[in-house]
Design a protein around this motif. Structure first.
Motif, PDB file in Angstrom:
ATOM      1  N   GLU A  19       0.833  -1.207   0.000  1.00 11.88           N
ATOM      2  CA  GLU A  19       0.000   0.000   0.000  1.00 11.88           C
ATOM      3  C   GLU A  19       0.867   1.255   0.000  1.00 11.88           C
ATOM      4  OE1 GLU A  19      -3.419   2.362   0.018  1.00 11.88           O
ATOM      5  OE2 GLU A  19      -3.127   0.236  -0.419  1.00 11.88           O
ATOM      6  N   GLN A  20       1.937   1.239   0.783  1.00 11.38           N
ATOM      7  CA  GLN A  20       2.846   2.380   0.836  1.00 11.38           C
ATOM      8  C   GLN A  20       3.523   2.588  -0.517  1.00 11.38           C
ATOM      9  OE1 GLN A  20       5.929   1.919   3.736  1.00 11.38           O
ATOM     10  NE2 GLN A  20       6.533   4.054   3.659  1.00 11.38           N
ATOM     11  N   ARG A  22       2.339   1.636  -3.437  1.00 10.70           N
ATOM     12  CA  ARG A  22       1.305   2.090  -4.369  1.00 10.70           C
ATOM     13  C   ARG A  22       1.062   3.585  -4.204  1.00 10.70           C
ATOM     14  NH1 ARG A  22      -3.861   3.462  -4.763  1.00 10.70           N
ATOM     15  NH2 ARG A  22      -4.200   3.335  -2.532  1.00 10.70           N
ATOM     16  N   ARG A  23       0.986   4.050  -2.965  1.00 12.76           N
ATOM     17  CA  ARG A  23       0.777   5.480  -2.715  1.00 12.76           C
ATOM     18  C   ARG A  23       1.950   6.315  -3.200  1.00 12.76           C
ATOM     19  NH1 ARG A  23      -3.151   6.769   1.833  1.00 12.76           N
ATOM     20  NH2 ARG A  23      -4.254   4.810   2.113  1.00 12.76           N
ATOM     21  N   ARG A  26       1.731   6.488  -6.959  1.00 10.92           N
ATOM     22  CA  ARG A  26       0.606   7.349  -7.342  1.00 10.92           C
ATOM     23  C   ARG A  26       0.979   8.821  -7.169  1.00 10.92           C
ATOM     24  NH1 ARG A  26      -3.991   9.788  -5.088  1.00 10.92           N
ATOM     25  NH2 ARG A  26      -5.764   9.714  -6.463  1.00 10.92           N
TER      26      ARG A  26
END
Length: 64
Positions: A19-20, A22-23, A26
């Motif tokens: 998740e980190q 991916r962020r 992004r």
């Protein structure tokens, strides 16, 4: 298959890392997109102005 088993054993830690990551990707993408938009506006001011006016008109006619 072995990778899936290994990541399942790690549990939430790897999910948080994914998740980190991916962020981070992004945020990088959004920064680059904004830079490209600014460059495009500098290079083609008339077209960029027309696009900005069209966007404003769309927002005025959009019903919340």
């Amino acid at each position: 298959m072995a990778d899936r088993d290994g990541s399942a054993a790690q549990g939430r830690g790897s999910a948080a890392e994914r998740e980190q990551e991916r962020r981070r990707r992004r945020a990088s993408f959004l920064r680059e997109r904004d830079e490209a938009r600014e460059l495009r506006e500098r290079v083609q001011p008339r077209r960029a102005r027309a696009a900005r006016l069209r966007q404003q008109m769309r927002m005025r006619t959009f019903r919340w």
